[in-house]
Structures are given as C-alpha cells and as structure tokens.
Design a protein around this motif. Sequence first.
Motif, PDB file in Angstrom:
ATOM      1  N   GLU A 187       0.807  -1.224   0.000  1.00  0.00           N
ATOM      2  CA  GLU A 187       0.000   0.000   0.000  1.00  0.00           C
ATOM      3  C   GLU A 187       0.846   1.283   0.000  1.00  0.00           C
ATOM      4  OE1 GLU A 187      -0.526  -2.578   1.973  1.00  0.00           O
ATOM      5  OE2 GLU A 187      -2.475  -3.342   1.303  1.00  0.00           O
ATOM      6  N   PRO A 188       1.901   1.382   0.801  1.00  0.00           N
ATOM      7  CA  PRO A 188       2.704   2.615   0.741  1.00  0.00           C
ATOM      8  C   PRO A 188       3.342   2.820  -0.640  1.00  0.00           C
ATOM      9  CG  PRO A 188       3.145   1.425   2.769  1.00  0.00           C
ATOM     10  CD  PRO A 188       2.342   0.500   1.904  1.00  0.00           C
ATOM     11  N   LEU A 189       3.783   1.747  -1.266  1.00  0.00           N
ATOM     12  CA  LEU A 189       4.347   1.864  -2.610  1.00  0.00           C
ATOM     13  C   LEU A 189       3.285   2.348  -3.589  1.00  0.00           C
ATOM     14  CD1 LEU A 189       6.762   1.357  -4.553  1.00  0.00           C
ATOM     15  CD2 LEU A 189       5.779  -0.906  -4.955  1.00  0.00           C
ATOM     16  N   GLU A 190       2.079   1.799  -3.471  1.00  0.00           N
ATOM     17  CA  GLU A 190       0.985   2.229  -4.325  1.00  0.00           C
ATOM     18  C   GLU A 190       0.745   3.733  -4.170  1.00  0.00           C
ATOM     19  OE1 GLU A 190      -2.065   1.934  -7.105  1.00  0.00           O
ATOM     20  OE2 GLU A 190      -0.680   0.350  -6.508  1.00  0.00           O
ATOM     21  N   TRP A 191       0.756   4.210  -2.938  1.00  0.00           N
ATOM     22  CA  TRP A 191       0.560   5.639  -2.682  1.00  0.00           C
ATOM     23  C   TRP A 191       1.666   6.457  -3.355  1.00  0.00           C
ATOM     24  CZ3 TRP A 191       2.576  10.121  -0.982  1.00  0.00           C
ATOM     25  CH2 TRP A 191       1.710  11.122  -0.541  1.00  0.00           C
ATOM     26  N   ALA A 192       2.891   6.002  -3.201  1.00  0.00           N
ATOM     27  CA  ALA A 192       4.026   6.730  -3.776  1.00  0.00           C
ATOM     28  C   ALA A 192       3.922   6.804  -5.296  1.00  0.00           C
ATOM     29  CB  ALA A 192       5.337   6.057  -3.365  1.00  0.00           C
ATOM     30  N   VAL A 193       3.539   5.695  -5.932  1.00  0.00           N
ATOM     31  CA  VAL A 193       3.423   5.682  -7.384  1.00  0.00           C
ATOM     32  C   VAL A 193       2.270   6.568  -7.839  1.00  0.00           C
ATOM     33  CG1 VAL A 193       2.927   4.236  -9.398  1.00  0.00           C
ATOM     34  CG2 VAL A 193       4.505   3.419  -7.634  1.00  0.00           C
ATOM     35  N   GLU A 194       1.163   6.528  -7.110  1.00  0.00           N
ATOM     36  CA  GLU A 194       0.005   7.354  -7.466  1.00  0.00           C
ATOM     37  C   GLU A 194       0.353   8.840  -7.393  1.00  0.00           C
ATOM     38  OE1 GLU A 194      -2.895   6.690  -8.667  1.00  0.00           O
ATOM     39  OE2 GLU A 194      -2.683   4.504  -8.631  1.00  0.00           O
ATOM     40  N   HIS A 195       1.262   9.210  -6.508  1.00  0.00           N
ATOM     41  CA  HIS A 195       1.622  10.618  -6.335  1.00  0.00           C
ATOM     42  C   HIS A 195       2.932  10.971  -7.039  1.00  0.00           C
ATOM     43  CE1 HIS A 195      -1.415  10.067  -3.193  1.00  0.00           C
ATOM     44  NE2 HIS A 195      -1.596  11.371  -3.246  1.00  0.00           N
ATOM     45  N   ALA A 196       3.343  10.130  -7.944  1.00  0.00           N
ATOM     46  CA  ALA A 196       4.507  10.414  -8.788  1.00  0.00           C
ATOM     47  C   ALA A 196       3.998  10.933 -10.138  1.00  0.00           C
ATOM     48  CB  ALA A 196       5.328   9.135  -8.990  1.00  0.00           C
ATOM     49  N   PRO A 197       4.792  11.743 -10.797  1.00  0.00           N
ATOM     50  CA  PRO A 197       6.111  12.245 -10.412  1.00  0.00           C
ATOM     51  C   PRO A 197       6.081  13.513  -9.559  1.00  0.00           C
ATOM     52  CG  PRO A 197       5.613  12.971 -12.617  1.00  0.00           C
ATOM     53  CD  PRO A 197       4.430  12.144 -12.166  1.00  0.00           C
ATOM     54  N   GLN A 198       4.927  13.893  -9.047  1.00  0.00           N
ATOM     55  CA  GLN A 198       4.840  15.114  -8.238  1.00  0.00           C
ATOM     56  C   GLN A 198       5.773  15.056  -7.040  1.00  0.00           C
ATOM     57  OE1 GLN A 198       0.980  15.824  -6.573  1.00  0.00           O
ATOM     58  NE2 GLN A 198       1.572  17.782  -5.620  1.00  0.00           N
ATOM     59  N   PHE A 199       5.747  13.910  -6.318  1.00  0.00           N
ATOM     60  CA  PHE A 199       6.554  13.783  -5.107  1.00  0.00           C
ATOM     61  C   PHE A 199       7.793  12.908  -5.306  1.00  0.00           C
ATOM     62  CE2 PHE A 199       2.346  14.276  -2.629  1.00  0.00           C
ATOM     63  CZ  PHE A 199       2.419  15.653  -2.747  1.00  0.00           C
ATOM     64  N   PHE A 200       7.672  11.892  -6.139  1.00  0.00           N
ATOM     65  CA  PHE A 200       8.771  10.938  -6.323  1.00  0.00           C
ATOM     66  C   PHE A 200       9.031  10.709  -7.810  1.00  0.00           C
ATOM     67  CE2 PHE A 200       6.484   9.674  -2.407  1.00  0.00           C
ATOM     68  CZ  PHE A 200       7.488   9.933  -1.486  1.00  0.00           C
TER      69      PHE A 200
END
Length: 298
Positions: A153-166
């Motif tokens: 789930e944390p990885l999913e969140w990170a990908v969903e908010h990329a490339p804005q944050f990551f």
Amino acid sequence: MSDWQKRSFGNTELTVSALGLGTGQIGDGKLSEQEVSVLLNEALDAGITLFDTARGYNLSEERIGRHLGQRRSEFVLSTKIGYDIPGHTDWTGPIITAGIEAALQKLQTDYIDIVHLHSCSVEILEQGEVITALQRAVQAGKVRVAAYSGDNEPLEWAVEHAPQFFQSIETSINFCDQRVIEHQLLKAHQKNLGVIAKRPIANAPWRFARQPIGDYSEEYWLRWKAMQPDARGLDWTELALRFTAFLPGVSSCIVGTASLEHLRYNLKLLEAGPLPPDHVTELRQAFLQHDQNWVGQV
C-alpha cells in the motif's frame, strides 16, 4: 558491460547499469577494508554503475565514501533514510534533513543521486512532512532524485503521487514476488519513473533442501515450492535474475554480495539476455495460479 545493459533511469538524467550492487553485506565489520575496497572498485571496473546503500547498513555508507570517493563521478549513488538519527524523532521533517546531511558526510560527497524514504507508512506519507523535507534537499542540489523504497500500500501511494513527489521507486520484484508487476511496476513504467528491483533472485531459496524456518528466504521458499516452476535446465539464479532484469519498467536490479566471484557470475548471466517469452509467461501463470495472498515482501 555491453551498451544494451546501460539504461536510462526513468525520465531523470541518470543512466544506470542493468545490474546494480546492493551494499548491505559490505557494512559487515567482519570484512576487512581491503576486501571491501577490492569488491567496490572491481564492481565499478566491471561496469556496475549503481550502488545502493542505506543508513541501516552499518558501515556501508562510510565504506563507499572511503573507497569510491575519488571515483564519485563514475557511478550513481542510492541511499535510504528516515530513521535512527540521535536527537531526532523517526519519520519527521528534521530527521530527513539530518539524515541527508549525515549520509553526505559518510559518503564523502556533495550530492546523492537517489534518496529514498525507507519503507514508511501511508500515514507518514500523507502527513507530507517527510516529503517536503526531501523536496527541499532536491531544490538545494543535495539530492538529484526523490524516491520511495517499499512495498504494497505505501508503494501504491508513492506511485500514485509520482512524479509530483517521487521520480523513482525501489521495491521487491522477482518470480516469487510478482503482484507488483501488473500494478505498481506497470504504473511506474507508464509514468516513466526510475525503478530499482530489490531481491531479484528471491533471496535464493533453492539453497535449502527443507523449509528454512525463520530464515530471511522462508516465505519465498514456500512460494517456490508451491509454484513448482520449470527451470528448463537453467541454474535457478540465472532464471531468477534474467526474469527480473528484463521486465518492462525495471531500470536496474540490485544483488547484494561480498563475493567477487558471485558478482562476476551475475554479470555473465545477464549477457544471455531475457528469458524466452513463453518461459516468462509460464512463470507468470505459475505465480497467479498459486497466489495465496502473496503480498510484496518488505
């Protein structure tokens, strides 16, 4: 390494080798400084240009700085932060800033190519404090690429908010850990993120004739036995490494070792290129048919 083994790291300006070196083992104080120096420099001489470390890898960061500091321009440096800085609370903005400063000092460098938030929760990510601190380091030129390392789930969140944050991710990907392939890896590929695959050989469960109770590879051993995959005459390490390294979207896969022999062997395996497409399909189907809530291994 051959030119085809050099890969663009997503939409960043970085280029990485198809095989990277995980440097957890070189943090072990049982290894001499001479042994570590030879391993790191031989890896770089052989064409490995991605070195992945973390604050939690004991002596790893400072040894990379000590033995590769004079060759800093020749490789891409990846580390992970978020915890274990005296005087700071884990997973806060100040510890991210302090962690980057500590890593810069240990690694003897003015900048770090890729810095990952190391397996923090969705709740921490949603609060935004650690992300803001990491972005400030990017703006200051101390970090080139903001990244997230983790699974599920944390990885999913990170990908969903990329490339804005990551702009890149690091996660477990191997033939015993495939759920990520059709989910986060696919999305990362579509967004042109850099992707580092950790555990590409599934912690080598074939080392054990019986279930290795309590061992790091136990979960993968159970999956491997359940899947009963056909290696088609290949060494298991070769099958695993070639499966992971050539998945669409994988920029580099990192294998940790303190052995020059193993390092050279892994490089040679990749020279064979991808597995035949029908073999990849067979391995994918074996996972899907036996998946019993086989989530990504953190």
